[in-house]
Design an enzyme around this catalytic site. Structure first.
Site, PDB file in Angstrom:
ATOM      1  N   ARG A 115       0.872  -0.978   0.158  1.00  0.00           N
ATOM      2  CA  ARG A 115      -0.012   0.035   0.092  1.00  0.00           C
ATOM      3  C   ARG A 115       0.760   1.211   0.061  1.00  0.00           C
ATOM      4  O   ARG A 115       0.557   2.211   0.661  1.00  0.00           O
ATOM      5  CB  ARG A 115      -0.933  -0.019   1.214  1.00  0.00           C
ATOM      6  CG  ARG A 115      -2.133  -1.164   1.337  1.00  0.00           C
ATOM      7  CD  ARG A 115      -2.894  -1.026   0.033  1.00  0.00           C
ATOM      8  NE  ARG A 115      -4.124  -1.877   0.157  1.00  0.00           N
ATOM      9  CZ  ARG A 115      -4.053  -3.077  -0.310  1.00  0.00           C
ATOM     10  NH1 ARG A 115      -2.765  -3.717  -1.129  1.00  0.00           N
ATOM     11  NH2 ARG A 115      -5.016  -3.988   0.112  1.00  0.00           N
ATOM     12  N   CYS A 158     -11.082  -0.445   3.203  1.00  0.00           N
ATOM     13  CA  CYS A 158     -10.468  -0.589   4.337  1.00  0.00           C
ATOM     14  C   CYS A 158      -9.815   0.584   5.027  1.00  0.00           C
ATOM     15  O   CYS A 158      -9.130   1.389   4.190  1.00  0.00           O
ATOM     16  CB  CYS A 158      -9.242  -1.621   4.222  1.00  0.00           C
ATOM     17  SG  CYS A 158      -9.947  -3.277   4.006  1.00  0.00           S
ATOM     18  N   GLU A 171      -5.082   3.467   6.580  1.00  0.00           N
ATOM     19  CA  GLU A 171      -4.836   3.377   5.015  1.00  0.00           C
ATOM     20  C   GLU A 171      -5.695   4.400   4.295  1.00  0.00           C
ATOM     21  O   GLU A 171      -4.888   5.082   3.300  1.00  0.00           O
ATOM     22  CB  GLU A 171      -5.318   2.044   4.626  1.00  0.00           C
ATOM     23  CG  GLU A 171      -5.355   2.152   3.066  1.00  0.00           C
ATOM     24  CD  GLU A 171      -5.535   0.653   2.364  1.00  0.00           C
ATOM     25  OE1 GLU A 171      -5.366  -0.412   3.211  1.00  0.00           O
ATOM     26  OE2 GLU A 171      -6.499   0.799   1.330  1.00  0.00           O
TER      27      GLU A 171
HETATM   28  N1  EPU Z   1     -11.505 -11.151   9.625  1.00  0.00           N
HETATM   29  C1  EPU Z   1     -11.971 -11.367  10.761  1.00  0.00           C
HETATM   30  N2  EPU Z   1     -13.148 -10.197  10.854  1.00  0.00           N
HETATM   31  C2  EPU Z   1     -13.340  -9.238  10.010  1.00  0.00           C
HETATM   32  C3  EPU Z   1     -12.451  -9.227   9.006  1.00  0.00           C
HETATM   33  C4  EPU Z   1     -11.648 -10.002   8.671  1.00  0.00           C
HETATM   34  O1  EPU Z   1     -11.986 -12.202  11.330  1.00  0.00           O
HETATM   35  O2  EPU Z   1     -14.482  -8.384  10.136  1.00  0.00           O
HETATM   36  C5  EPU Z   1     -10.379 -12.109   9.337  1.00  0.00           C
HETATM   37  C6  EPU Z   1     -10.888 -12.798   8.049  1.00  0.00           C
HETATM   38  O3  EPU Z   1     -11.675 -14.096   8.664  1.00  0.00           O
HETATM   39  C7  EPU Z   1      -9.457 -13.408   7.607  1.00  0.00           C
HETATM   40  C8  EPU Z   1      -8.550 -12.399   7.980  1.00  0.00           C
HETATM   41  O4  EPU Z   1      -9.309 -11.457   8.946  1.00  0.00           O
HETATM   42  O5  EPU Z   1      -9.065 -14.518   8.238  1.00  0.00           O
HETATM   43  C9  EPU Z   1      -8.301 -11.466   6.513  1.00  0.00           C
HETATM   44  O6  EPU Z   1      -9.561 -10.812   6.245  1.00  0.00           O
HETATM   45  P1  EPU Z   1      -9.635 -10.524   4.634  1.00  0.00           P
HETATM   46  O7  EPU Z   1      -9.583 -11.824   3.761  1.00  0.00           O
HETATM   47  O8  EPU Z   1     -10.687  -9.902   4.550  1.00  0.00           O
HETATM   48  O9  EPU Z   1      -8.553  -9.755   4.290  1.00  0.00           O
HETATM   49  P2  EPU Z   1      -8.347  -8.133   4.924  1.00  0.00           P
HETATM   50  O10 EPU Z   1      -6.592  -8.504   5.276  1.00  0.00           O
HETATM   51  O11 EPU Z   1      -8.889  -7.720   5.853  1.00  0.00           O
HETATM   52  C10 EPU Z   1      -7.201  -7.352   2.693  1.00  0.00           C
HETATM   53  C11 EPU Z   1      -7.092  -5.952   2.018  1.00  0.00           C
HETATM   54  C12 EPU Z   1      -8.275  -5.535   1.154  1.00  0.00           C
HETATM   55  C13 EPU Z   1      -8.841  -6.622   0.274  1.00  0.00           C
HETATM   56  C14 EPU Z   1      -8.918  -8.059   0.854  1.00  0.00           C
HETATM   57  C15 EPU Z   1      -8.909  -9.056  -0.136  1.00  0.00           C
HETATM   58  C16 EPU Z   1      -5.886  -4.377   3.536  1.00  0.00           C
HETATM   59  C17 EPU Z   1      -5.807  -3.517   4.321  1.00  0.00           C
HETATM   60  N3  EPU Z   1      -7.006  -4.781   3.021  1.00  0.00           N
HETATM   61  O12 EPU Z   1      -8.205  -7.210   3.516  1.00  0.00           O
HETATM   62  O13 EPU Z   1      -8.096  -4.256   0.719  1.00  0.00           O
HETATM   63  O14 EPU Z   1     -10.079  -6.453  -0.535  1.00  0.00           O
HETATM   64  O15 EPU Z   1      -7.628  -8.029   1.466  1.00  0.00           O
HETATM   65  O16 EPU Z   1      -7.913  -9.611  -1.124  1.00  0.00           O
HETATM   66  O17 EPU Z   1      -4.645  -4.577   2.829  1.00  0.00           O
HETATM   67  C18 EPU Z   1      -8.504  -1.985   0.710  1.00  0.00           C
HETATM   68  O18 EPU Z   1      -7.361  -1.948   0.854  1.00  0.00           O
HETATM   69  O19 EPU Z   1      -9.147  -0.930   1.030  1.00  0.00           O
HETATM   70  C19 EPU Z   1      -9.129  -3.263   0.746  1.00  0.00           C
HETATM   71  C20 EPU Z   1     -10.355  -3.352   1.115  1.00  0.00           C
END
Ligand code: EPU
Length: 289
Positions: free
Chosen positions: A166, A214, A284
């Site tokens: 990012r 996010c 972010e």
């Molecule tokens: N999780 C929870 N509770 C929640 C959300 C997530 O327990 O409320 C757990 C999920 O179950 C999973 C882990 O956290 O085990 C990761 O969650 P997720 O797969 O949704 O990925 P993330 O790391 O939260 C990242 C990016 C997103 C992108 C997704 C999918 C960042 C900050 N976020 O989210 O990007 O869409 O991966 O690839 O890097 C953005 O940058 O605006 C964004 C939305």
């Protein structure tokens, strides 16, 4: 004080951010081309006005009081063209990512499907190295054309840009165009990839809400969403801002939230995660004050 390009003084940033939050921009300018953009930058320098470039406003929380200086929107046709040479696409900074994905699909070019569901423009996506957990737009970049705030244009290769999670080192300049390298693939495969990414995003993040994606970056080796969720903050409210019940790293505007409401939730999240896990979450989204 008159700007050297057409401008407005009554433009609400809430009309231009995906949060639909934000007060007035002191000046709102939509330069027609690169020459006008250079003239605008030199005027801002001479008159000591801060310049901020806005894309789709998908990663910005603009404060309710509005912002000083000039907000520049690169939405004219000079900044929104896409063309291709073989498997390389030259994409204007103002091109919306969904438009880029449609173009690539029509041309049978694969590689950009993971950007599906990200509501930004190419310029903003490159500056913040937007993407998913395992892929970022920086991975596609061959080179970018940028303009610094003195109006000088230069070409920078991907290696010069220090793409990290990012982030990029594109700080004192504005992206004008980027050359992305893609691979030729059957359109059916590209469409199937897009559907897969869209479904995964809908399942984990919900759809149809006003948000800026996010809110926090993921701390190394963990997920901000998981940490916020574990603090029991899903569904927490301040005014009409709410922490999403689908994905805890999303703050939603549930009607008429103000930037102050969202900022209060941001503080609440940071405090809770620090107290429970000892981790300082880093934003972010960008706060425009
Ligand atoms: N999780 C929870 N509770 C929640 C959300 C997530 O327990 O409320 C757990 C999920 O179950 C999973 C882990 O956290 O085990 C990761 O969650 P997720 O797969 O949704 O990925 P993330 O790391 O939260 C990242 C990016 C997103 C992108 C997704 C999918 C960042 C900050 N976020 O989210 O990007 O869409 O991966 O690839 O890097 C953005 O940058 O605006 C964004 C939305």
């Amino acid at each position: 004080m008159n700007l050297p390009v057409k401008y407005r003084r009554t433009e609400l940033l809430s009309k231009h951010t995906t949060f639909q939050i934000g007060g007035l921009a002191q000046y709102w300018a939509e330069p027609k081309d690169v020459a006008q953009l250079a003239r605008l930058f030199s005027w801002c320098k001479k008159n000591k006005k801060r310049v901020r470039v806005i894309g789709a406003g998908s990663n910005i929380l603009a404060v309710d009081q509005g912002v000083c200086g000039v907000v520049v929107c690169l939405n004219s046709s000079s900044f929104t063209a896409i063309s291709k040479v073989g498997r390389f696409c030259l994409v204007g900074a103002g091109v919306l990512l969904p438009a880029l994905i449609s173009y690539c699909t029509q041309q049978g070019l694969s590689g950009a499907e993971f950007l599906c569901g990200i509501p930004g423009t190419l310029g903003g996506a490159i500056a913040g190295n937007a993407g998913t957990k395992d892929k970022s737009i920086g991975d596609l970049v061959e080179f970018v054309i940028v303009m610094d705030y003195n109006g000088n244009i230069r070409k920078q290769s991907a290696a010069d840009l220090d793409f990290t999670y990012r982030n990029s080192n594109l700080k004192n300049c504005v992206v004008l165009q980027a050359c992305l390298k893609l691979v030729k693939k059957d359109k059916t495969i590209i469409r199937a990839n897009i559907a897969r990414y869209a479904l995964a995003r809908r399942m984990s993040q919900g759809k149809g809400w006003l948000s800026a994606g996010c809110c926090f970056k993921n701390p190394s080796g963990d997920s901000a969403g998981r940490l916020i969720d574990a603090c029991g903050l899903k569904g927490s409210r301040r005014g009409q801002a709410i922490i999403s019940n689908s994905h805890a790293n999303f703050i939603l505007n549930d009607g008429r939230a103000t930037a102050s409401d969202v900022l209060a939730l941001i503080r609440r999240i940071k405090r809770s995660v620090k107290k429970r896990f000892g981790i300082s979450l880093e934003l972010e989204i960008k706060i425009w004050r």
